[in-house]
Design a protein around this motif. Structure first.
Motif, PDB file in Angstrom:
ATOM      1  N   THR A 203       0.836  -1.201   0.000  1.00 38.71           N
ATOM      2  CA  THR A 203       0.000   0.000   0.000  1.00 38.71           C
ATOM      3  C   THR A 203       0.871   1.251   0.000  1.00 38.71           C
ATOM      4  N   SER A 204       0.250   2.418  -0.135  1.00 31.97           N
ATOM      5  CA  SER A 204       0.997   3.676  -0.203  1.00 31.97           C
ATOM      6  C   SER A 204       1.539   4.073   1.166  1.00 31.97           C
ATOM      7  N   PRO A 205       2.696   4.733   1.201  1.00 31.31           N
ATOM      8  CA  PRO A 205       3.265   5.208   2.469  1.00 31.31           C
ATOM      9  C   PRO A 205       2.364   6.262   3.117  1.00 31.31           C
ATOM     10  N   LEU A 206       2.550   6.465   4.416  1.00 30.77           N
ATOM     11  CA  LEU A 206       1.704   7.386   5.165  1.00 30.77           C
ATOM     12  C   LEU A 206       1.746   8.796   4.600  1.00 30.77           C
ATOM     13  N   ARG A 207       2.940   9.325   4.350  1.00 27.60           N
ATOM     14  CA  ARG A 207       3.027  10.718   3.874  1.00 27.60           C
ATOM     15  C   ARG A 207       2.294  10.905   2.548  1.00 27.60           C
ATOM     16  N   ALA A 208       2.374   9.909   1.679  1.00 28.78           N
ATOM     17  CA  ALA A 208       1.679   9.987   0.390  1.00 28.78           C
ATOM     18  C   ALA A 208       0.165   9.962   0.609  1.00 28.78           C
ATOM     19  N   ARG A 209      -0.294   9.170   1.572  1.00 22.59           N
ATOM     20  CA  ARG A 209      -1.721   9.132   1.869  1.00 22.59           C
ATOM     21  C   ARG A 209      -2.203  10.485   2.392  1.00 22.59           C
ATOM     22  N   ILE A 210      -1.417  11.089   3.274  1.00 22.03           N
ATOM     23  CA  ILE A 210      -1.799  12.397   3.822  1.00 22.03           C
ATOM     24  C   ILE A 210      -1.863  13.441   2.705  1.00 22.03           C
ATOM     25  N   ARG A 211      -0.888  13.426   1.810  1.00 21.77           N
ATOM     26  CA  ARG A 211      -0.906  14.373   0.676  1.00 21.77           C
ATOM     27  C   ARG A 211      -2.151  14.167  -0.179  1.00 21.77           C
ATOM     28  N   ALA A 212      -2.498  12.913  -0.437  1.00 24.01           N
ATOM     29  CA  ALA A 212      -3.675  12.626  -1.260  1.00 24.01           C
ATOM     30  C   ALA A 212      -4.951  13.126  -0.586  1.00 24.01           C
ATOM     31  N   LEU A 213      -5.052  12.942   0.717  1.00 25.30           N
ATOM     32  CA  LEU A 213      -6.222  13.423   1.456  1.00 25.30           C
ATOM     33  C   LEU A 213      -6.305  14.939   1.390  1.00 25.30           C
ATOM     34  N   ASN A 214      -5.179  15.611   1.580  1.00 26.57           N
ATOM     35  CA  ASN A 214      -5.155  17.071   1.459  1.00 26.57           C
ATOM     36  C   ASN A 214      -5.566  17.521   0.065  1.00 26.57           C
ATOM     37  N   ASP A 215      -5.073  16.837  -0.958  1.00 28.64           N
ATOM     38  CA  ASP A 215      -5.387  17.211  -2.338  1.00 28.64           C
ATOM     39  C   ASP A 215      -6.869  17.038  -2.632  1.00 28.64           C
ATOM     40  N   MET A 216      -7.464  15.956  -2.142  1.00 34.88           N
ATOM     41  CA  MET A 216      -8.891  15.733  -2.385  1.00 34.88           C
ATOM     42  C   MET A 216      -9.744  16.786  -1.677  1.00 34.88           C
ATOM     43  N   ALA A 217      -9.351  17.172  -0.470  1.00 30.88           N
ATOM     44  CA  ALA A 217     -10.073  18.237   0.232  1.00 30.88           C
ATOM     45  C   ALA A 217      -9.938  19.552  -0.520  1.00 30.88           C
ATOM     46  N   GLU A 218      -8.749  19.826  -1.023  1.00 27.83           N
ATOM     47  CA  GLU A 218      -8.525  21.051  -1.782  1.00 27.83           C
ATOM     48  C   GLU A 218      -9.358  21.065  -3.056  1.00 27.83           C
ATOM     49  N   ALA A 219      -9.617  19.881  -3.622  1.00 29.62           N
ATOM     50  CA  ALA A 219     -10.431  19.771  -4.836  1.00 29.62           C
ATOM     51  C   ALA A 219     -11.923  19.840  -4.541  1.00 29.62           C
ATOM     52  N   GLY A 220     -12.286  20.036  -3.276  1.00 31.25           N
ATOM     53  CA  GLY A 220     -13.674  20.253  -2.919  1.00 31.25           C
ATOM     54  C   GLY A 220     -14.453  19.017  -2.496  1.00 31.25           C
ATOM     55  N   TYR A 221     -13.796  17.874  -2.432  1.00 30.04           N
ATOM     56  CA  TYR A 221     -14.491  16.664  -1.983  1.00 30.04           C
ATOM     57  C   TYR A 221     -14.746  16.734  -0.476  1.00 30.04           C
ATOM     58  N   PRO A 222     -15.901  16.296   0.002  1.00 29.42           N
ATOM     59  CA  PRO A 222     -16.043  16.030   1.438  1.00 29.42           C
ATOM     60  C   PRO A 222     -15.078  14.900   1.806  1.00 29.42           C
ATOM     61  N   VAL A 223     -14.414  15.009   2.962  1.00 28.23           N
ATOM     62  CA  VAL A 223     -13.379  14.023   3.286  1.00 28.23           C
ATOM     63  C   VAL A 223     -13.504  13.527   4.721  1.00 28.23           C
ATOM     64  N   GLY A 224     -13.007  12.319   4.920  1.00 27.95           N
ATOM     65  CA  GLY A 224     -12.890  11.734   6.239  1.00 27.95           C
ATOM     66  C   GLY A 224     -11.609  10.931   6.320  1.00 27.95           C
ATOM     67  N   MET A 225     -11.303  10.484   7.516  1.00 25.81           N
ATOM     68  CA  MET A 225     -10.067   9.733   7.743  1.00 25.81           C
ATOM     69  C   MET A 225     -10.365   8.561   8.663  1.00 25.81           C
ATOM     70  N   LEU A 226      -9.953   7.375   8.243  1.00 28.82           N
ATOM     71  CA  LEU A 226     -10.057   6.196   9.090  1.00 28.82           C
ATOM     72  C   LEU A 226      -8.704   5.945   9.729  1.00 28.82           C
ATOM     73  N   ILE A 227      -8.678   5.857  11.050  1.00 25.13           N
ATOM     74  CA  ILE A 227      -7.492   5.322  11.720  1.00 25.13           C
ATOM     75  C   ILE A 227      -7.833   3.861  11.942  1.00 25.13           C
ATOM     76  N   ALA A 228      -7.337   3.047  11.011  1.00 26.09           N
ATOM     77  CA  ALA A 228      -7.873   1.682  10.971  1.00 26.09           C
ATOM     78  C   ALA A 228      -6.995   0.767  10.129  1.00 26.09           C
ATOM     79  N   PRO A 229      -6.940  -0.507  10.544  1.00 26.77           N
ATOM     80  CA  PRO A 229      -7.386  -0.967  11.845  1.00 26.77           C
ATOM     81  C   PRO A 229      -6.334  -0.666  12.900  1.00 26.77           C
TER      82      PRO A 229
END
Length: 331
Positions: A203-229
């Motif tokens: 799977t993708s490294p943590l920093r890359a996942r965080i960047r992707a989440l930030n990018d999706m929020a910046e693109a206007g998507y509603p976003v959430g985060m799972l700390i899981a499992p």
């Protein structure tokens, strides 16, 4: 994405996506099968061959479309365009009946499946949210099929309510410029980098996942985060405290102000333990007899007192570091 062989139902080639995949992977061996659910030569494989099975691509037509009520982020869990995954997370709940569900299965009748979602949404008294990613990782699948692009754009035009899916991958660039109209809720799964590297294989490294989440929020998507499992390895408190600190430092203001958090503690099974023992003999041992108890047939979860301690610890750290992100649930 490299595969070594394709197993396909002949009817899949009657669909537009089936034809596209036939052309895309024309250089591979194509093996005809009766059903994507029954491939005897694969299900008879030894547990130690688990990583090898992940190199196969299965293509079929999804015939079951049963919606399961859900009471967390979505109203319904919806079977959608794929099942299984190329990654090899050692706890993956999609691994069942030994190797029967290990490999990636793509279903080519996406139009039919989205038609049903649209119809269900239109007929419901109130807007509904449909979880379309509970059986696979759709961001990973999108690199093969572009199904997410098709789905997000069409649902934006025709849909009522929301779609949502989680991911452990960062390949979101094709989604950033879509006209999603805020109707798709994007959720990124995170874990400490050490757990990602040793347990969430491929799977993708943590920093890359965080960047992707930030990018999706910046693109206007509603976003959430799972700390899981949540996996209670020996130094879990240190790892998860460091994770929450890193999230507080690297998540964008948009994610912190508008996003939500889901927390899920790991459930493990006898089947997963049997496969991991043979396929990953040097892997992290996830079954802990002292901390776990039986939960249903062949499944294990953390004991109630340990779950309570974990929940209290996480709530305290998250309230301190990410106070504006509500915790929707801990399960």
């Amino acid at each position: 994405m490299g595969f070594d062989a394709v197993y396909y139902e002949p009817a899949a080639l009657d669909y537009e996506l089936g034809k596209m995949l036939r052309a895309k992977y024309s250089g591979l061996p194509w093996n005809e099968i009766e059903s994507h659910n029954r491939i005897p030569e694969l299900t008879a494989s030894e547990n130690r061959e688990f990583p090898k099975l992940k190199q196969h691509l299965i293509i079929g037509v999804r015939k079951t479309h049963k919606y399961v009520p859900n009471y967390k982020v979505s109203d319904w869990l919806v079977p959608y365009t794929s099942s299984g995954c190329r990654a090899m997370c050692l706890y993956c709940y999609l691994v069942c009946n030994y190797n029967k569900c290990a490999y990636l299965r793509l279903f080519v009748n996406r139009e039919q499946m989205l038609d049903k979602i649209l119809k269900k949404g239109a007929e419901s008294p109130a807007p509904q949210t449909f979880e379309i990613g509970s059986n696979s990782d759709l961001v990973l699948e999108n690199t093969i099929t572009e199904n997410l692009i098709y789905t997000i754009e069409r649902f934006a035009r025709e849909g009522r309510g929301h779609l949502t899916f989680p991911t452990k991958f960062d390949m979101v660039k094709p989604l950033l410029s879509l006209d999603h109209r805020g109707k798709t809720i994007f959720r990124m799964s995170v874990n400490p980098e050490e757990i990602i590297r040793r347990i969430e294989l491929g799977t993708s490294p943590l920093r890359a996942r965080i960047r992707a989440l930030n990018d999706m929020a910046e693109a206007g998507y509603p976003v959430g985060m799972l700390i899981a499992p949540i996996i209670l390895v020996p130094d879990w408190k240190r790892l998860y405290e460091e994770l929450i600190g890193q999230l507080a430092e690297e998540l964008s203001p948009k994610v912190k102000q508008n996003g939500f958090i889901e927390i899920i503690l790991m459930t493990y099974s006898f089947v997963q333990n049997a496969i991991n023992t043979d396929a990953f003999p040097n892997g992290v041992k996830l079954f802990d007899r002292e901390m776990m108890t039986g939960r249903g047939r062949g499944k294990y979860s953390y004991r109630n007192e340990i779950r309570a301690e974990t929940e209290s610890f996480l709530r305290e750290k998250l309230f301190k570091e990410l106070p504006d992100m509500p915790i929707l649930y801990i399960s």
